[in-house]
Design a protein around this motif. Structure first.
Motif, short mmCIF file in Angstrom:
data_model
loop_
_atom_site.label_atom_id
_atom_site.label_comp_id
_atom_site.label_asym_id
_atom_site.label_seq_id
_atom_site.Cartn_x
_atom_site.Cartn_y
_atom_site.Cartn_z
N SER A 1 21.89 4.95 -7.63
CA SER A 1 22.36 4.68 -6.32
C SER A 1 21.67 3.52 -5.71
O SER A 1 22.06 3.21 -4.58
CB SER A 1 22.50 5.76 -5.54
N LYS A 2 20.61 3.25 -6.15
CA LYS A 2 19.58 2.18 -5.74
C LYS A 2 18.98 2.55 -4.35
O LYS A 2 18.35 1.76 -3.58
CB LYS A 2 20.17 0.88 -5.66
N GLN A 3 19.04 4.03 -3.71
CA GLN A 3 18.66 4.40 -2.54
C GLN A 3 17.17 4.84 -2.85
O GLN A 3 16.89 5.43 -3.88
CB GLN A 3 19.50 5.56 -2.22
N GLN A 4 16.38 4.50 -1.65
CA GLN A 4 15.07 4.98 -1.82
C GLN A 4 14.84 6.52 -1.27
O GLN A 4 15.54 6.93 -0.36
CB GLN A 4 14.33 4.29 -0.65
N ILE A 5 14.45 7.26 -2.12
CA ILE A 5 14.27 8.65 -1.96
C ILE A 5 13.00 9.31 -1.19
O ILE A 5 13.23 9.91 -0.22
CB ILE A 5 14.36 9.55 -3.43
N PHE A 6 11.90 8.56 -1.46
CA PHE A 6 10.51 8.78 -0.72
C PHE A 6 9.92 7.63 -0.64
O PHE A 6 9.93 6.49 -1.60
CB PHE A 6 9.92 9.84 -1.65
N CYS A 7 9.10 7.51 0.46
CA CYS A 7 7.88 6.50 0.60
C CYS A 7 6.60 7.09 0.74
O CYS A 7 6.38 7.64 1.69
CB CYS A 7 8.41 5.59 1.85
N LEU A 8 6.02 6.86 -0.45
CA LEU A 8 4.61 7.63 -0.42
C LEU A 8 3.40 6.83 0.19
O LEU A 8 3.04 5.99 -0.51
CB LEU A 8 4.49 8.04 -2.14
N GLY A 9 3.24 7.22 1.37
CA GLY A 9 2.24 6.08 2.18
C GLY A 9 0.81 6.92 2.10
O GLY A 9 0.87 8.34 2.26
N GLY A 10 -0.17 6.27 2.28
CA GLY A 10 -1.40 6.97 2.42
C GLY A 10 -2.68 6.31 1.85
O GLY A 10 -3.80 6.48 2.31
N HIS A 11 -2.41 5.12 1.10
CA HIS A 11 -3.24 4.38 0.68
C HIS A 11 -3.51 3.30 1.61
O HIS A 11 -2.62 2.92 2.45
CB HIS A 11 -2.87 3.77 -0.72
N ASP A 12 -4.70 2.66 1.62
CA ASP A 12 -5.17 1.97 2.58
C ASP A 12 -5.14 0.21 1.80
O ASP A 12 -5.41 -0.59 2.71
CB ASP A 12 -6.59 1.88 3.09
N ALA B 1 0.76 -1.27 0.01
CA ALA B 1 -0.03 -0.06 0.11
C ALA B 1 0.92 1.42 0.03
O ALA B 1 0.29 2.28 0.39
CB ALA B 1 -0.93 0.07 1.14
N VAL B 2 2.21 1.03 -0.58
CA VAL B 2 2.80 2.38 -0.74
C VAL B 2 3.63 2.51 -1.93
O VAL B 2 3.71 1.52 -2.46
CB VAL B 2 4.07 2.37 0.54
N ALA B 3 3.97 3.72 -2.52
CA ALA B 3 4.67 4.01 -3.51
C ALA B 3 6.00 4.39 -3.13
O ALA B 3 6.23 5.29 -2.70
CB ALA B 3 3.94 4.78 -4.39
N ARG B 4 7.15 3.80 -3.62
CA ARG B 4 8.54 3.95 -3.21
C ARG B 4 9.06 4.51 -4.58
O ARG B 4 8.99 4.10 -5.77
CB ARG B 4 9.13 2.85 -2.88
N VAL B 5 10.00 5.65 -4.22
CA VAL B 5 10.67 6.32 -5.04
C VAL B 5 12.15 6.21 -5.15
O VAL B 5 12.76 6.34 -3.92
CB VAL B 5 10.45 8.03 -4.92
N TRP B 6 12.79 5.62 -6.14
CA TRP B 6 14.12 5.15 -5.97
C TRP B 6 15.12 6.05 -7.09
O TRP B 6 14.55 6.36 -7.90
CB TRP B 6 14.29 3.81 -6.51
N ASP B 7 16.27 6.31 -6.70
CA ASP B 7 17.32 6.78 -7.42
C ASP B 7 17.75 5.73 -8.21
O ASP B 7 18.21 4.63 -7.85
CB ASP B 7 18.50 7.26 -6.39
N MET B 8 17.71 5.68 -9.61
CA MET B 8 18.00 4.67 -10.40
C MET B 8 19.38 4.39 -9.93
O MET B 8 19.69 3.06 -10.28
CB MET B 8 17.63 5.18 -11.86
#
Length: 372
Positions: A329-340, A320-327
């Motif tokens: 460095s493979k690092q997660q930039i944001f974790c977009l939570g809010g969906h159920d 239930a989250v959308a994750r934003v990655w740096d292509m």
């Protein structure tokens, strides 16, 4: 004589049944006396019943039959001649029938007074306050009272019955204040142009399970498919279009669950894949190997999308989250939570909102990538 205790309830029950039978005869016996029936049926009030009938007519039947149905017609064309009176109601009619007939006659009389210009202010106020007005739809181009069929028919007071011609067509104001505009141009409906029917070109049978994802290469040279057989297949588009046997170029294995998302990069020779095994992989199409893994999802990955202008990958899944990655460095930039519920689809744009997510919780969310 000694009376047993068991006989007392039987006698009481028999007496109660006798009284109940007597009351039933008084209530339901049609052959009973008029005095007995009048003691249970309330006296009928003609005025009260008429008022109740009028209220029901206003609620359920706002338009009464026209004046022609009551037997009153105009003797001449202008509707001001002598009129024939309707036959009198018989004595055997029910109270409801008599009330409806009386209400109809009152409405026709009020309508006739309004058409002749003799209606008083009180009558107009009553008409505007919800009183019954007898009217029916007529052709507005003709005289309202010019024929016997239109006798007693009149538009509601205070409404326009007019027709004005315009350059495009005509405008008509019908009873009820509805403006109807007619135009020959507005009636022209564009018809679709004919084209040859779509024809099935090729059927590719290569996967051993459900095909869950497909993606086109930006150069239109090839396309990739992923399915429940846990493999990714890359086809040559030109050869697949003609059904060539060597259309399959490459088969990539590495996922251990169904592949649910695929995406080609516009700026790099990379193919990204996501599956129900919680893995997101970056494939180098020059070496046909996995060069990066993106770890972070707690459940299956159902969709993924690349940003059109930035080296950013967005993935969504069952957690239930959308994750934003740096292509790179493979690092997660944001974790977009809010969906159920599961994030099932993702769209990326170069302008705000740069990320749009759709979820199984029946919501769509728009995200500002700068603010996170």
């Amino acid at each position: 004589m000694e009376v047993s205790a068991s006989s007392i309830p039987v006698e009481a029950a028999a007496k109660s049944a006798q009284h109940s039978l007597k009351r039933a005869r008084l209530l339901f016996d049609n052959g009973g006396s008029a005095s007995a029936a009048s003691s249970f049926v309330p006296p009928a009030d003609e005025a009260l019943h008429k008022s109740a009938v009028a209220r029901r007519i206003r609620m359920q039947y706002p338009v009464l039959p026209s004046a022609t149905n009551t037997g009153t017609t105009s003797a001449d064309g202008d509707g001001e001649g002598e009129e024939k009176e309707a036959p009198k109601e018989g004595a055997g009619k029910s109270m409801t029938h008599r009330s409806v007939a009386a209400l109809r006659q009152e409405a026709i009389a009020r309508l006739r007074d309004t058409s002749s210009g003799t209606a008083t202010t009180d009558a107009k106020d009553r008409a505007s306050g919800g009183a019954i007005v007898v009217h029916r739809e007529v052709d507005l181009t003709s005289d309202v009272s010019g024929s016997a069929t239109n006798a007693g028919v009149l538009a509601l007071p205070g409404q326009k019955v007019a027709q004005t011609a315009t350059q495009d067509g005509k405008e008509t104001v019908r009873p009820g204040g509805i403006l109807v505009k007619g135009s020959s141009q507005s009636r022209d409906i564009a018809t679709p142009k004919w084209h040859a029917p779509w024809r099935l070109s090729t059927v590719l049978s290569s996967h051993l399970g459900w095909v869950r994802s497909v993606a086109f290469d930006p150069t239109n040279d090839m396309f990739a498919t992923g399915g429940a057989d846990r493999v990714i297949k890359i086809f040559d588009l030109a050869k697949a279009s003609v059904g060539a046997s060597d259309a399959l170029k490459l088969t990539l294995t590495g996922h251990i669950s169904p592949v649910r998302g695929l995406a080609f990069s516009d700026r790099h020779p990379y193919l990204f894949s996501g599956g129900e095994d919680k893995m997101v992989k970056c494939w180098d199409l020059e070496t046909n190997q996995v060069i990066r893994h993106y770890h972070g999802h707690l459940s299956g990955v159902f969709c993924l999308k690349l940003h059109p202008t930035l080296d950013i990958l967005v993935t969504g899944g069952r957690d239930a989250v959308a994750r934003v990655w740096d292509m790179r460095s493979k690092q997660q930039i944001f974790c977009l939570g809010g969906h159920d519920n599961t994030v099932g689809a993702i769209l990326t744009k170069s302008t705000d909102p740069q990320i749009i997510t759709a979820s199984y919780d029946a919501t769509i969310k728009l995200w500002d990538l700068v603010a996170g």
